[in-house]
Design a protein around this motif. Structure first.
Motif, short mmCIF file in Angstrom:
data_model
loop_
_atom_site.label_atom_id
_atom_site.label_comp_id
_atom_site.label_asym_id
_atom_site.label_seq_id
_atom_site.Cartn_x
_atom_site.Cartn_y
_atom_site.Cartn_z
N CYS A 264 19.65 35.86 13.59
CA CYS A 264 20.16 34.62 13.02
C CYS A 264 19.03 33.71 12.51
O CYS A 264 18.07 33.45 13.23
CB CYS A 264 20.97 33.88 14.07
SG CYS A 264 21.56 32.29 13.50
N PHE B 120 19.38 30.60 11.96
CA PHE B 120 19.63 29.23 12.40
C PHE B 120 19.19 29.00 13.85
O PHE B 120 19.11 27.89 14.32
CB PHE B 120 21.10 28.85 12.23
CG PHE B 120 21.54 28.91 10.80
CD1 PHE B 120 21.16 27.91 9.91
CD2 PHE B 120 22.29 29.97 10.33
CE1 PHE B 120 21.53 27.96 8.58
CE2 PHE B 120 22.66 30.04 8.99
CZ PHE B 120 22.28 29.03 8.11
N HIS B 121 18.97 30.08 14.58
CA HIS B 121 18.39 29.92 15.92
C HIS B 121 17.50 31.14 16.15
O HIS B 121 17.78 32.22 15.67
CB HIS B 121 19.48 29.74 16.97
CG HIS B 121 20.11 31.01 17.46
ND1 HIS B 121 21.09 31.69 16.76
CD2 HIS B 121 19.88 31.74 18.58
CE1 HIS B 121 21.45 32.76 17.44
NE2 HIS B 121 20.73 32.82 18.54
N CYS C 237 27.33 33.63 13.05
CA CYS C 237 26.42 33.97 14.15
C CYS C 237 27.17 33.88 15.47
O CYS C 237 27.72 32.83 15.79
CB CYS C 237 25.21 33.04 14.17
SG CYS C 237 24.23 33.24 15.67
N CYS D 258 24.89 31.18 17.91
CA CYS D 258 24.92 29.71 17.79
C CYS D 258 26.15 29.24 17.00
O CYS D 258 26.29 28.05 16.73
CB CYS D 258 23.63 29.20 17.13
SG CYS D 258 23.48 29.62 15.39
ZN ZN Z 1 22.59 31.67 15.38
#
Ligand code: ZN
Length: 601
Positions: free
Chosen positions: A40, A42-43, A61, A64
């Motif tokens: 991912c 985003f994290h 995802c 997250c």
């Molecule tokens: Zn994520």
């Protein structure tokens, strides 16, 4: 030209921007079946929980819960830009010429001042590059940079330049090119007090590129220090299109290598970073005149898939302190951290010139793990043969253990501490725990705003039915034939049904269109998660028909309950019209009971 992006252009971008190729620029995706998976963006994570479904143009995802149903949404989230800016970025990528109208809504209003400013920086950086490489006035600067061992090829690649000594030149030059005073005043290229005085003059210029390779800011190194107050480096100030806290110098050049090696080198200066690249160490990036921030680390964690960071900061006091702080930040983000120690030179450029690229490469390969680095520093700082010294070392090492993200690492680090200080494990552990306890008491717990919890709705039959429909929209026809809005009891189900009805009326039941019509981000996230889980991909027809049955059944039961209560209310009436009503109701209840029983069979 500011205006509204036309609907046709937005549609064209939506059709062209295929989610897999857009996401692939940020995430290494692996194909599994017809879908794609990756770590991912985003994290930070090491195992892939980021799912891309090309058929639905959607991503989600499972770690997250970041998710969306179009490439535009993905760009909005990852680049932190508005809808029209995301459309513009994608239009560029897919070679679509946007058209504008003078009417539209806030969603499509495109303020192109950021774009114009970036174009200006790109242009000015090329002009400065010309001065350095072609113009007599840049001769001294060119001699300087070549004297530092920087090759022509590197000067070209990093578009290194020279800003003229005449502080009024740039303003005159840009005015001749018809740029307005107002626009130039906001560009950050000029003094804030004197609008025709160039911010950079007689400096060696390093353009700072965004991840698309566009120049968004600059750093200038002084060539001839005159006064004590002359700063060695001047950096562009924060601007709407440029933020130091999430920009890393040379990231555009280093990204692929960082991804490949799952390792990034972070250094402090433009010259250090350039020296690494010229020496073939192409995963180096630098901060742009700020300390390392959480945003920088997030970017590195995403790109390395939670891999390794090599810190290459100056060996002076400030550099050491920056190293220490950065270790904690990186460890908190779950990254492995090593420290590069340079032998025989104060910075990478010096080592490259004096000893060659090979030595620099060896230094990088010989980077030491952060715990060893911290110990070495602490044992230099405090005498570890006294109880006071040992206590100080332990107290300064504890925050490192706090920052570690897994128990095995925490345990091993406690072991290491005992071993180095020659103290029993019990004693160290007790001190560590006491300290943690004391910290917990002082930390005020932060209240998180409650987010509507859709997960509870997962078992709701109305929601299940509609999720199945969203998963395979050919079933919507039978649903709208059998049911109407009022038959749904759950508010969220009512909302989803209305959304589907709206989309169906417009003839577009695509997943992304359904998501766009939803009222809240949480709802979108919930349906994306549910649909992407694949739960509704099999037996969809049965889930739908069972759902319709159940809702109809419940509707009938509600109706029956209502009639029964009315019958009870009437009791044994005397008046003829009430007698009639009772007759009527008894007849209805018989019908409903028959219907309920026939459905049960
Ligand atoms: Zn994520």
């Amino acid at each position: 030209m500011a205006g509204f992006i036309s609907q046709e252009s937005i549609e064209a971008v939506k059709n062209a921007a295929d989610i897999v190729s857009v996401v692939s620029e940020y995430v290494k995706l692996d194909k599994r079946g017809s879908d794609f998976w990756g770590c991912c963006p985003f994290h930070g994570e090491k195992t892939a929980s980021f799912h891309v479904v090309p058929d639905r143009n959607a991503y989600y995802c499972f770690g997250c819960h970041a998710g969306g149903s179009s490439a535009i949404k993905f760009i909005q989230d990852i680049e932190k830009v508005s809808f029209p800016e995301a459309v513009d970025i994608l239009a560029k990528k897919f070679a679509i010429t946007l058209t504008y109208t003078d009417k539209g809504d806030s969603q499509t209003k495109f303020d192109d001042s950021k774009k114009k400013t970036i174009e200006l920086y790109d242009r000015v950086s090329s002009t400065f590059h010309f001065f350095l490489t072609q113009h007599p006035s840049g001769k001294k600067a060119l001699e300087y940079i070549k004297g530092r061992g920087i090759s022509d090829e590197t000067i070209e690649k990093f578009r290194i330049g020279y800003s003229p000594e005449d502080r009024y030149w740039l303003h005159r030059f840009l005015k001749e090119k018809n740029f307005s005073d107002e626009f130039l005043a906001k560009s950050g290229l000029f003094s804030q007090n004197y609008q025709n005085v160039s911010f950079f003059s007689d400096r060696l210029m390093f353009p700072i590129f965004n991840r698309h390779g566009e120049c968004v800011a600059m750093g200038g190194r002084i060539l001839h220090a005159q006064g004590e107050n002359d700063r060695k480096y001047l950096n562009s100030r924060e601007l709407p299109h440029y933020s130091k806290k999430n920009t890393l110098y040379a990231f555009n050049f280093a990204r692929d290598e960082i991804r490949l090696k799952k390792t990034a080198i972070i250094c402090e200066g433009y010259m250090d970073c350039i020296a690494y690249h010229q020496s073939g160490i192409k995963n180096a990036v630098a901060t742009c005149g700020t300390a390392l921030t959480e945003d920088h680390i997030k970017l590195i964690a995403q790109t390395t898939s939670g891999g390794t960071v090599l810190l290459s900061f100056d060996s002076d006091g400030a550099g050491q302190e920056a190293t220490r702080k950065s270790i904690f930040l990186c460890r908190r983000a779950g990254l492995t951290v090593k420290i590069v120690r340079l032998r025989g030179g104060k910075d990478p450029a010096e080592i490259m010139v004096n000893y060659g690229a090979q030595t620099l490469t060896e230094d990088v390969n010989g980077a030491i793990i952060d715990s060893d680095y911290l110990f070495e520093n602490l044992t230099h700082k405090y005498p570890i043969d006294t109880p006071e010294g040992k206590t100080k070392v332990a107290l300064e090492f504890f925050p490192y253990i706090d920052a570690l993200q897994n128990n095995i690492q925490k345990e091993s680090s406690l072991d290491l501490l005992c071993q180095k200080l020659n103290i029993s494990r019990q004693a160290v552990e007790r001190d560590f725990n006491n300290r943690q306890q004391a910290q917990k008491q002082t930390v005020v717990t932060q209240k998180v705003a409650p987010v509507q919890d859709f997960s509870k709705l997962k078992k709701n039959p109305e929601i299940k039915l509609l999720l199945a429909v969203i998963s395979d929209t050919q079933h919507f026809d039978s649903v709208r034939r059998e049911l109407n809005e009022d038959e749904f009891e759950t508010a969220e189900a009512k909302e989803l049904f209305v959304v589907l009805e709206e989309c169906a009326q417009k003839g577009n039941l695509s997943f992304s269109n359904v998501c766009e019509h939803c009222g809240s981000e949480e709802l979108v996230r919930f349906i994306t998660e549910s649909v992407m889980s694949g739960e509704y991909a099999t037996n969809t027809a049965k889930i739908v028909s069972d759902g319709i049955q159940l809702i109809k059944q419940k509707g009938l039961e509600r109706q029956r309950d209502y009639i029964l209560s009315r019958i009870r209310e009437l009791g044994t009436p005397e008046q003829p019209e009430k007698k009639d009503e009772l007759q009527q109701l008894l007849h209805e209840i018989m019908n409903i009971n028959n219907l309920i029983n026939s459905k049960k069979e």
